[in-house]
Design a protein around this motif. Sequence first.
Motif, short mmCIF file in Angstrom:
data_model
loop_
_atom_site.label_atom_id
_atom_site.label_comp_id
_atom_site.label_asym_id
_atom_site.label_seq_id
_atom_site.Cartn_x
_atom_site.Cartn_y
_atom_site.Cartn_z
N ASN A 1 0.86 -1.17 0.00
CA ASN A 1 0.00 0.00 0.00
C ASN A 1 0.91 1.23 0.00
OD1 ASN A 1 -1.80 2.05 0.42
ND2 ASN A 1 -2.71 1.18 2.27
N LEU A 2 1.18 1.77 -1.18
CA LEU A 2 2.09 2.90 -1.30
C LEU A 2 1.40 4.24 -1.09
CD1 LEU A 2 4.09 1.74 -4.45
CD2 LEU A 2 4.67 1.44 -2.03
N HIS A 3 0.07 4.25 -1.13
CA HIS A 3 -0.68 5.49 -1.01
C HIS A 3 -1.78 5.36 0.05
CE1 HIS A 3 1.41 7.07 -4.49
NE2 HIS A 3 1.19 5.91 -5.07
N PRO A 4 -1.38 5.23 1.31
CA PRO A 4 -2.39 5.09 2.37
C PRO A 4 -3.14 6.40 2.60
CG PRO A 4 -0.26 5.44 3.35
CD PRO A 4 -0.03 5.29 1.85
N LEU A 5 -4.33 6.28 3.14
CA LEU A 5 -5.02 7.47 3.62
C LEU A 5 -4.21 7.98 4.80
CD1 LEU A 5 -8.73 6.28 3.60
CD2 LEU A 5 -7.60 7.79 1.97
N THR A 6 -4.04 9.30 4.87
CA THR A 6 -3.23 9.87 5.95
C THR A 6 -3.96 11.01 6.64
OG1 THR A 6 -2.16 11.47 4.47
CG2 THR A 6 -1.05 9.33 4.76
N ARG A 7 -3.41 11.37 7.78
CA ARG A 7 -3.84 12.57 8.48
C ARG A 7 -2.58 13.24 9.01
NH1 ARG A 7 -3.86 8.86 12.46
NH2 ARG A 7 -3.57 9.49 14.61
N ARG B 1 4.05 19.22 11.22
CA ARG B 1 3.01 18.23 10.93
C ARG B 1 3.48 17.35 9.78
NH1 ARG B 1 -1.48 19.43 13.75
NH2 ARG B 1 -3.02 18.57 12.35
N ILE B 2 3.33 16.05 9.95
CA ILE B 2 3.78 15.08 8.96
C ILE B 2 2.62 14.10 8.71
CG2 ILE B 2 4.85 13.60 10.73
CD1 ILE B 2 7.01 12.96 8.55
N PRO B 3 2.41 13.67 7.45
CA PRO B 3 1.32 12.75 7.16
C PRO B 3 1.59 11.36 7.77
CG PRO B 3 2.26 13.67 5.12
CD PRO B 3 3.12 14.10 6.24
N VAL B 4 0.59 10.86 8.49
CA VAL B 4 0.66 9.53 9.12
C VAL B 4 -0.53 8.72 8.62
CG1 VAL B 4 0.56 8.30 11.33
CG2 VAL B 4 1.83 10.44 11.15
N ALA B 5 -0.29 7.45 8.29
CA ALA B 5 -1.37 6.57 7.83
C ALA B 5 -2.43 6.43 8.92
CB ALA B 5 -0.82 5.20 7.46
N VAL B 6 -3.69 6.49 8.51
CA VAL B 6 -4.79 6.34 9.46
C VAL B 6 -4.90 4.87 9.88
CG1 VAL B 6 -6.04 8.33 8.54
CG2 VAL B 6 -6.56 6.05 7.68
N PRO B 7 -5.46 4.62 11.06
CA PRO B 7 -5.64 3.24 11.50
C PRO B 7 -6.41 2.42 10.47
CG PRO B 7 -6.09 4.75 13.30
CD PRO B 7 -5.93 5.58 12.06
N GLY B 8 -5.96 1.19 10.26
CA GLY B 8 -6.61 0.29 9.32
C GLY B 8 -5.94 0.22 7.96
N GLU B 9 -5.05 1.17 7.67
CA GLU B 9 -4.35 1.14 6.38
C GLU B 9 -3.28 0.05 6.32
OE1 GLU B 9 -4.67 3.23 3.29
OE2 GLU B 9 -6.59 3.05 4.30
N TYR B 10 -2.71 -0.29 7.49
CA TYR B 10 -1.69 -1.34 7.57
C TYR B 10 -2.03 -2.23 8.75
CZ TYR B 10 0.91 1.64 4.44
OH TYR B 10 1.28 2.39 3.37
N PRO B 11 -1.78 -3.54 8.62
CA PRO B 11 -2.03 -4.43 9.76
C PRO B 11 -1.05 -4.12 10.88
CG PRO B 11 -0.97 -5.62 7.97
CD PRO B 11 -1.27 -4.25 7.46
N LYS B 12 -1.49 -4.35 12.11
CA LYS B 12 -0.63 -4.16 13.26
C LYS B 12 0.45 -5.24 13.25
CE LYS B 12 -2.58 -0.76 15.48
NZ LYS B 12 -1.96 0.51 15.43
#
Length: 93
Positions: free
Chosen positions: A12-18, A77-88
């Motif tokens: 997943n190279l383009h995760p949703l971020t915040r 501020r830096i973009p961080v993937a939202v929960p659920g974009e990558y498995p824990k």
Amino acid sequence: MPARKTEGTRYNLHPLTRPVEAQRLQVGDVVVPEPGCPAVITSIRRTRTDVVCRVRYIWQLPHETPWPLERLARATRIPVAVPGEYPKPQPQR
């Protein structure tokens, strides 16, 4: 996973971020310092004014050496993937 997120890879190279302030980053967060280049934080060192993270691209193997992300001011501020974009990650036994 949609092709627009993977560009034909298995990652997943383009995760949703915040955007998140650097002072709030945690080990295990996936940051996206450049488009298409998500990286997992492996360690963090905080000073009074800066945050220094070591990261590994999501396609790198766990035994590969993490590299330093640029030094960030605590309020940056830096973009961080939202929960659920990558498995824990699974705990090591």
